[in-house]
Design an enzyme around this catalytic site. Structure first.
Site, PDB file in Angstrom:
ATOM      1  N   ASP A 123      39.682  57.406 -20.136  1.00 20.55           N
ATOM      2  CA  ASP A 123      38.615  56.521 -20.605  1.00 20.55           C
ATOM      3  C   ASP A 123      37.382  56.713 -19.717  1.00 20.55           C
ATOM      4  O   ASP A 123      37.493  57.187 -18.592  1.00 20.55           O
ATOM      5  CB  ASP A 123      39.112  55.071 -20.542  1.00 20.55           C
ATOM      6  CG  ASP A 123      38.229  54.145 -21.348  1.00 20.55           C
ATOM      7  OD1 ASP A 123      37.345  54.636 -22.070  1.00 20.55           O
ATOM      8  OD2 ASP A 123      38.423  52.921 -21.259  1.00 20.55           O
ATOM      9  N   GLU A 124      36.234  56.329 -20.207  1.00 18.50           N
ATOM     10  CA  GLU A 124      34.972  56.432 -19.443  1.00 18.50           C
ATOM     11  C   GLU A 124      34.790  57.837 -18.874  1.00 18.50           C
ATOM     12  O   GLU A 124      34.421  58.021 -17.717  1.00 18.50           O
ATOM     13  CB  GLU A 124      34.951  55.401 -18.293  1.00 18.50           C
ATOM     14  CG  GLU A 124      35.242  53.970 -18.695  1.00 18.50           C
ATOM     15  CD  GLU A 124      34.075  53.276 -19.380  1.00 18.50           C
ATOM     16  OE1 GLU A 124      33.088  53.967 -19.736  1.00 18.50           O
ATOM     17  OE2 GLU A 124      34.160  52.061 -19.572  1.00 18.50           O
TER      18      GLU A 124
ATOM     19  N   LYS B  32      36.268  51.091 -28.932  1.00 19.82           N
ATOM     20  CA  LYS B  32      36.997  52.228 -28.369  1.00 19.82           C
ATOM     21  C   LYS B  32      38.294  51.799 -27.695  1.00 19.82           C
ATOM     22  O   LYS B  32      39.276  52.520 -27.766  1.00 19.82           O
ATOM     23  CB  LYS B  32      36.119  52.981 -27.387  1.00 19.82           C
ATOM     24  CG  LYS B  32      36.018  52.252 -26.101  1.00 19.82           C
ATOM     25  CD  LYS B  32      35.423  52.987 -24.980  1.00 19.82           C
ATOM     26  CE  LYS B  32      35.513  51.995 -23.837  1.00 19.82           C
ATOM     27  NZ  LYS B  32      34.885  52.376 -22.650  1.00 19.82           N
ATOM     28  N   THR B  33      38.303  50.642 -27.073  1.00 16.36           N
ATOM     29  CA  THR B  33      39.532  50.203 -26.425  1.00 16.36           C
ATOM     30  C   THR B  33      40.621  50.013 -27.460  1.00 16.36           C
ATOM     31  O   THR B  33      41.768  50.405 -27.265  1.00 16.36           O
ATOM     32  CB  THR B  33      39.312  48.893 -25.663  1.00 16.36           C
ATOM     33  OG1 THR B  33      38.163  49.046 -24.845  1.00 16.36           O
ATOM     34  CG2 THR B  33      40.502  48.576 -24.791  1.00 16.36           C
TER      35      THR B  33
ATOM     36  N   GLN C 233      26.101  55.790 -21.475  1.00 15.67           N
ATOM     37  CA  GLN C 233      26.550  54.771 -20.535  1.00 15.67           C
ATOM     38  C   GLN C 233      26.978  55.382 -19.205  1.00 15.67           C
ATOM     39  O   GLN C 233      27.708  54.761 -18.439  1.00 15.67           O
ATOM     40  CB  GLN C 233      27.704  53.966 -21.128  1.00 15.67           C
ATOM     41  CG  GLN C 233      27.291  53.151 -22.340  1.00 15.67           C
ATOM     42  CD  GLN C 233      28.415  52.293 -22.857  1.00 15.67           C
ATOM     43  OE1 GLN C 233      28.889  51.397 -22.170  1.00 15.67           O
ATOM     44  NE2 GLN C 233      28.856  52.575 -24.069  1.00 15.67           N
TER      45      GLN C 233
ATOM     46  N   ARG D 295      25.959  44.510 -23.638  1.00 14.16           N
ATOM     47  CA  ARG D 295      27.106  43.635 -23.384  1.00 14.16           C
ATOM     48  C   ARG D 295      27.043  42.380 -24.234  1.00 14.16           C
ATOM     49  O   ARG D 295      28.009  41.633 -24.339  1.00 14.16           O
ATOM     50  CB  ARG D 295      27.166  43.175 -21.908  1.00 14.16           C
ATOM     51  CG  ARG D 295      27.261  44.262 -20.851  1.00 14.16           C
ATOM     52  CD  ARG D 295      28.395  45.174 -21.070  1.00 14.16           C
ATOM     53  NE  ARG D 295      27.972  46.374 -21.767  1.00 14.16           N
ATOM     54  CZ  ARG D 295      28.784  47.213 -22.366  1.00 14.16           C
ATOM     55  NH1 ARG D 295      30.071  46.987 -22.368  1.00 14.16           N
ATOM     56  NH2 ARG D 295      28.324  48.271 -22.994  1.00 14.16           N
TER      57      ARG D 295
END
Length: 832
Positions: free
Chosen positions: A256-257, A68-69, A312, A670
DNA sequence: CCTTACATCCTTTTT
DNA sequence: GGATGTAAGG
């Protein structure tokens, strides 16, 4: 404003000219080859969609590790490349400053100089920027300071005392968290008062406290963290003209997030994406959803892109509202949704485990991560006897990985609570494994650092009485509570500020010694002020902050007091202060025009995750929360125990256990190649040794994915106190009595008893089965000279017994195994 | 006003 | 086990 001129300058060098305010419209990508085609290379179709979509609203549902980044940065680059946006029209919001820095870097690496002028920052930083510009509009000055949670707790503590509110069960902590929650809902003392039964004295006192707290903040010309967002929203609502300035400027907003945004942040985004001039007339404000008014010119509204993953979402505890993302399509009708499910980070084994775990959360949209990189290694499980044993395993394993060619910087150790880091740290030091703790006792929360910063605040924002009170007797000047009260009363009587009262020390009516001390402090502050805040028009030299800080610490006597002290810790404090001065110098280098306020702002808004991890060559230790957004080749998730993950406190919170599961999910996703899950059978929590139970989440992982190097069953049937990390026994044999949870406690809503999967291999038959009980020898009496038998070590003689109660340790000399230390309560021993 | 000794609470997670 | 707060004595 320099942004605009820079943009104009660049405009001259490119062929396509777009009017200053004419937004997108005639974009270049209808004709021939796309100017952004290189940006699409290597992207899958969904990612491509997310980059090139042009429309009012776009939701990118991005599973862990789905790139996504990369998508977000390319989307920004694409907007610039296709001339759909000028840099200055872009506002990108990230979760941490570090993420912002990385994003800026990545965009710059694609489009170069053209990236200048974008706002890429956190919600908080962006709001500070806006508030500084507009502060004069609503009763603050540009010199406002920012209270971190510690500062506001100190203030609330004082108010609680003054109002004798603890009689109503209003502790400082409870009051603080209630106020914070309310602010995140955009409530203030008055609006809250209208919603509650004010005949309840506890409510009345709370409202009183809330109001007093807010008045104190205003008096001190300060905002707390929550205010930064909420006050910006108020500003936009109260001054539509001001809001329009920013609406006109930011034509493309990317967040974002998004799953971790709270209501205030949502409202802010909402305000910014209204059509320009849309709120000339008042509208229904306040709680809950606002209906998007029929807008005459929808194309005037900025475009909004949000990226997130509801699996998340781990910040509900601080007001994050998962509905912001789950109801995005309702909020922004016509929004396009792109789903990214292909994972480019982890092996299939890790993803399958993650999918299985998160699948236990009900009420979620099913989403399955997949990869084409193959199964990879099995997940490794390990159970230690104590947290030290567990830490030893981790340390040994990092060494083994290192020898196998994995760099330390590619390994990370996660835990649920910061306090768990201590045991790991002790063992890592002893094992000489280089490590770095992210977060923990944070640099900027150390007392000496806060003191030094309070000196700076006292200069930069003289209205901030809290800062002055903090430093007025640091170092000891003989100014105690009595004197402080005297000064305070004098200031009130004379109608001057606390700071100005210090200048009139002779009028205070205090003893000559104290009077001299006050006068001296006043002088030092004035001198520093002259250095750092020259008369208007003049610019302070870049070094002013660092020099001013040193001046304050030297002439203020802080350094001298530390050096004169014989407390060994004070030496470290001096070093910390030196480091702070170095930080100020570094700041000057990066921001030649930066003022004290800029410095204080930066310092107030840095987070642990920002504390840059050029952890070159060291293993990173951090909480699972801090781990969000990061990735490592090898990940150790430690303390996988009931009461820890899921945390005990979460059991009584609505949605708590589910959020804990998401947190665990974040932790395991992660990992790129190797994942370790470890736990300890006993854990020392504040002095007392407590017996730990394996986390329910372990059961949710299919048995064939997890290889127990040492399973809870092994620990149960065999004992010992030293690490088995390197000579771990084979799992299986004789272990696995009993089922899970038998007589144990029950938690929350979602302890689902699972049918046991039949394991595929015989060898690990009951490997993933978790025993209900841990051995407990009760109060076995042992003393020097007693003979015992140990399941592993055979017979031996007790040399000595140390410790108390559950922590009693027997020092035993075994005939074959030599000298061992055993925790009497749980060691597999019998008295002979 | 400062120092010391004892008591108490605690621990989620963070911008 | 640790930080923080209160009470007493100097």
């Amino acid at each position: 404003m320099t942004d605009a001129s820079a943009a104009a300058q660049r405009a001259a060098s490119v062929p396509v000219i777009v009017g200053a305010h004419a937004g997108p419209g005639a974009s270049a990508h209808d004709t021939g080859a796309r100017p952004d085609s290189d940006l699409l290379e290597g992207l899958n179709p969904q990612q491509r969609d997310a980059v090139v979509y042009r429309g009012q609203a776009l939701l990118i549902v991005a599973g862990a590790g789905s790139g996504k980044t990369s998508v977000l940065t390319r989307r920004i680059a694409s907007l610039l490349r296709t001339k759909d946006a000028w840099p200055s029209q872009i506002l990108a919001i990230t979760f941490t400053n570090k993420a912002a820095g990385e994003m800026r870097e990545r965009v710059e690496s694609i489009v170069g100089e053209a990236a200048r002028g974008m706002w890429i920052s956190t919600f908080h930083s962006a709001c500070v920027r806006i508030l500084r510009r507009e502060a004069d509009n609503f009763g603050f000055t540009k010199a406002f300071t920012i209270y971190d949670s510690g500062d506001s707790r100190a203030l609330i503590k004082r108010l609680v005392k003054e109002h004798e509110a603890d009689a109503f069960g209003l502790t400082p902590a409870a009051t603080q968290s209630r106020i914070s929650k309310l602010k995140n809902e955009l409530a203030d003392a008055e609006s809250y008062a209208r919603t509650v039964n004010m005949s309840d004295p506890a409510e009345r006192v709370f409202v009183e406290l809330f109001g007093a707290y807010q008045r104190e903040l205003q008096k001190a010309n300060a905002f707390d963290f929550d205010d930064l967002i909420a006050q910006t929203v108020y500003l936009f609502r109260a001054f539509p003209k001001v809001a329009d300035v920013y609406r006109r400027r930011f034509r493309h907003i990317l967040v974002d997030e998004y799953q971790d945004t709270n209501h205030a942040q949502y409202a802010l985004i909402r305000e910014l994406t209204r059509p320009i001039g849309s709120d000339a007339e008042p509208y229904a404000a306040g709680g809950g959803m606002m209906i998007f008014e029929a807008e005459p010119a929808a194309e005037d509204a900025a475009s909004l892109t949000v990226v997130g993953d509801s699996d998340q979402s781990i910040y509900a505890f601080r007001g994050a509202d998962i509905r912001n993302i789950s109801e995005f399509e309702k909020d922004f009708p016509g929004a396009k949704v792109v789903l990214l499910e292909q994972n480019y980070r982890s092996t299939q084994t890790i993803l399958s485990a993650a999918n299985a775990v998160i699948g236990h959360n009900f009420d979620r949209k099913d989403k399955k991560l997949w990869t084409d990189v193959g199964a990879g290694e099995q997940i490794v499980g390990f159970t230690g006897y104590s947290q030290h044993d567990e830490a030893q395993f981790v340390a040994d394993e990092t060494e083994a990985l290192r020898r196998a060619g994995v760099d330390y910087s590619q390994m990370a150790v996660f835990y649920r609570t910061n306090s768990q880091s201590r045991a790991l740290e002790e063992i890592f030091i002893r094992a000489a494994v280089p490590y770095k703790i992210m977060g923990g006792t944070k640099f900027y929360e150390r007392a000496e650092i806060k003191d030094a910063l309070a000196y700076l605040v006292a200069v930069a924002n003289p209205a901030d009485e809290m800062a002055l009170r903090r430093i007025i007797n640091k170092p000891r000047r003989g100014i105690g509570d009595v004197t402080i009260e005297t000064i305070s009363r004098y200031a009130a009587d004379e109608g001057i500020t606390f700071r100005d009262a210090l200048g009139n020390s002779s009028a205070l009516g205090v003893g000559p010694k104290i009077q001299k001390a006050i006068a001296h402090l006043d002088l030092v502050l004035a001198e520093a002020s002259e250095k750092m805040l020259p008369a208007s028009g003049e610019l302070a030299p870049p070094t002013a902050v660092a020099e001013g800080l040193q001046l304050l610490l030297n002439k203020g006597g802080y350094y001298d007091a530390l050096r004169a002290s014989k407390d060994p810790q004070d030496e470290a404090r001096v070093e910390n202060l030196d480091e702070l001065v170095a930080v100020a110098r570094e700041f000057a280098r990066n921001n030649p025009e930066g003022t004290v306020l800029d410095f204080l702002t930066e310092v107030a808004l840095v987070s642990d995750a920002d504390d840059l991890d050029d952890a070159t060559g060291s293993v990173s230790l951090m909480t699972m929360h801090t781990a969000k957004g990061l990735e490592y080749d090898a990940v150790f998730v430690t303390g996988v125990e009931e009461d820890l993950i899921p945390h005990r406190i979460s059991a009584n919170e609505p949605g708590g256990p589910q959020e804990e599961r998401r947190l665990f999910y974040v932790g395991i996703t992660r990992a790129r190649k190797r994942l370790y899950l470890s736990l300890a059978m006993t854990r020392a929590q504040f002095g007392e040794v407590t017996v730990a139970m394996p986390s329910r989440f372990l059961q949710e992982i299919p048995a064939d994915l997890l290889h127990w190097r040492q399973s809870p069953g092994d620990v149960n049937s065999r004992g010992g106190m030293q690490s088995r990390a390197l000579n771990a026994r084979r799992p299986g044999g004789g272990s696995g009595s009993g089922g899970f949870g038998g007589s144990g406690k029950r938690y929350g809503d979602d302890l689902v008893p699972l049918p046991r999967r039949e394991p595929s291999g015989n060898l690990e038959k009951f490997a993933n089965r978790i025993p209900a009980k841990v051995r407990d020898n009760g109060d076995m009496e042992l003393g020097p000279g007693d003979r015992i038998r140990h399941d592993d070590f055979g017979e031996g003689k007790v040399d000595a017994v140390t410790g108390e109660g559950a922590k009693r340790v027997a020092h035993v000399r075994f005939e074959k195994a030599g000298l061992k230390k055993l925790l009497i309560k749980i060691a597999p021993i019998t008295k002979l």
